[in-house]
Design an enzyme around this catalytic site. Structure first.
Site, PDB file in Angstrom:
ATOM      1  N   GLU A 289       0.804  -1.224   0.000  1.00 42.46           N
ATOM      2  CA  GLU A 289       0.000   0.000   0.000  1.00 42.46           C
ATOM      3  C   GLU A 289       0.838   1.276   0.000  1.00 42.46           C
ATOM      4  OE1 GLU A 289      -2.662   0.047   3.337  1.00 42.46           O
ATOM      5  OE2 GLU A 289      -3.483  -1.930   2.933  1.00 42.46           O
ATOM      6  N   GLY A 290       2.166   1.160  -0.040  1.00 45.29           N
ATOM      7  CA  GLY A 290       3.011   2.329   0.143  1.00 45.29           C
ATOM      8  C   GLY A 290       3.266   2.640   1.603  1.00 45.29           C
TER       9      GLY A 290
END
Length: 337
Positions: free
Chosen positions: A303-304
């Site tokens: 998801e970063g």
């Protein structure tokens, strides 16, 4: 219409890259005069110089940080390589939109804008154990989507992803670029021993099936990757063209941009690894790329998220550089004076 009409056009763009700016030299001169022993802030000092080199500003800025999360689905999930079903990708994209995911909270704390780009979630890539994951046109379209989605004036871009099955694609691509078969495979979303064995078998089968393209980083990325990996490659390339520094997240994001490094040795000089993931192959891949991660927190969410936490470290680095007094300003005796 795809921005890149052919692999030849994309390859040319990957090889024609601007360098950094000289602003890093001015940062180093100020850093040497701040009220601390030289080098005592370690990589915080390096980080400010790196930001300045790619932003072309002294001091650099983190006023506009963009976190870009690309999402895609993978046909290789048919091989039982993930602990979660493919529909989770779209469900998590909806969760991002409603603000309920980890990256939403981390983006807010990092004072960053979060943008999520879903890429044909209702049309998974092909199972790459049976054929190429993407046709050339599909690959170019996904690269172009990422390239075009980088805005004109961010100070920093963070690249993350979401996609059930994408650690399998990432490990396969890493194996194609750096050899060693399935050595980059890890448990991903949490598969058990049998699931990991299936994952490794799928990777080995894919590398054998696509052996004729493994000497070409872009063709390998099309055959073994996914739409979100291709988009991350495109976004990283666009950031380099615009001289924007990039923070990479975990295994998938790093594997996605590795073809750029394979094509040109300095292609990732504008990109830092935000963290090293607990996913087994990420540390190996960072070593192959010569990258030192900023953080090692045992994270493996994607998801970063790991890179978003690293943004806070960059903010700390910049605060020290811009806020500290010099020896002269503080009337503090310098070393040897």
């Amino acid at each position: 219409m795809s921005r890149f009409a052919s692999l030849a056009e994309l390859r040319a763009a990957c090889l024609d890259l601007p360098g950094g700016h000289e602003a890093a030299a001015a940062v180093a001169r100020r850093e040497a005069r701040l009220t601390k022993p030289p080098g005592s802030l370690g990589r915080l000092e390096e980080a400010v110089a790196w930001l300045a080199a790619w932003q072309g500003r002294n001091p650099p800025s983190l006023g506009r940080v963009e976190i870009m999360v690309f999402a895609g689905n993978h046909g290789v999930t048919a091989q039982g390589v993930s602990a979660y079903p493919p529909e989770v990708t779209a469900q998590m994209v909806a969760n991002f939109a409603s603000g309920g995911a980890a990256i939403n909270q981390l983006a807010r704390e990092a004072c960053a804008e979060l943008r999520v780009v879903a890429l044909s979630l209702d049309e998974p890539t092909a199972d790459f154990t049976e054929g190429p994951a993407m046709s050339e046109a599909e690959f170019l379209d996904a690269v172009s989507a990422g390239y075009e989605d980088v805005s004109d004036a961010p100070d920093l871009v963070v690249l993350g992803e979401m996609g059930i099955g994408n650690t399998t694609a990432a490990a396969a691509l890493a194996g194609a670029l750096f050899g060693g078969g399935a050595r980059f495979a890890g448990t991903g979303t949490g598969v058990d021993g049998e699931g990991l064995a299936r994952k490794r078998a799928a990777i080995e089968a894919a590398l054998a099936r696509h052996a004729n393209v493994l000497n070409d980083p872009l063709r390998a990325a099309g055959a073994l990757g996914g739409r979100e990996l291709a988009a991350i490659l495109g976004a990283c390339l666009a950031a380099r063209k615009k001289r924007v520094p990039v923070l990479l997240d975990g295994m998938v994001s790093t594997a996605a941009v590795a073809p750029l490094k394979a094509l040109r040795g300095d292609a990732l000089d504008h990109a830092w690894a935000g963290h090293v993931s607990a996913e087994a192959g990420h540390r190996l891949l960072l070593q192959e790329l010569g990258m030192r991660p900023l953080l090692d927190l045992g994270m493996r969410l994607g998801e970063g998220s790991g890179a978003a936490v690293a943004v806070l470290v960059l903010r700390a680095a910049l605060a020290c550089h811009t806020g500290m007094a010099t020896f002269e300003e503080a009337h503090v005796s310098d070393k040897g004076t």
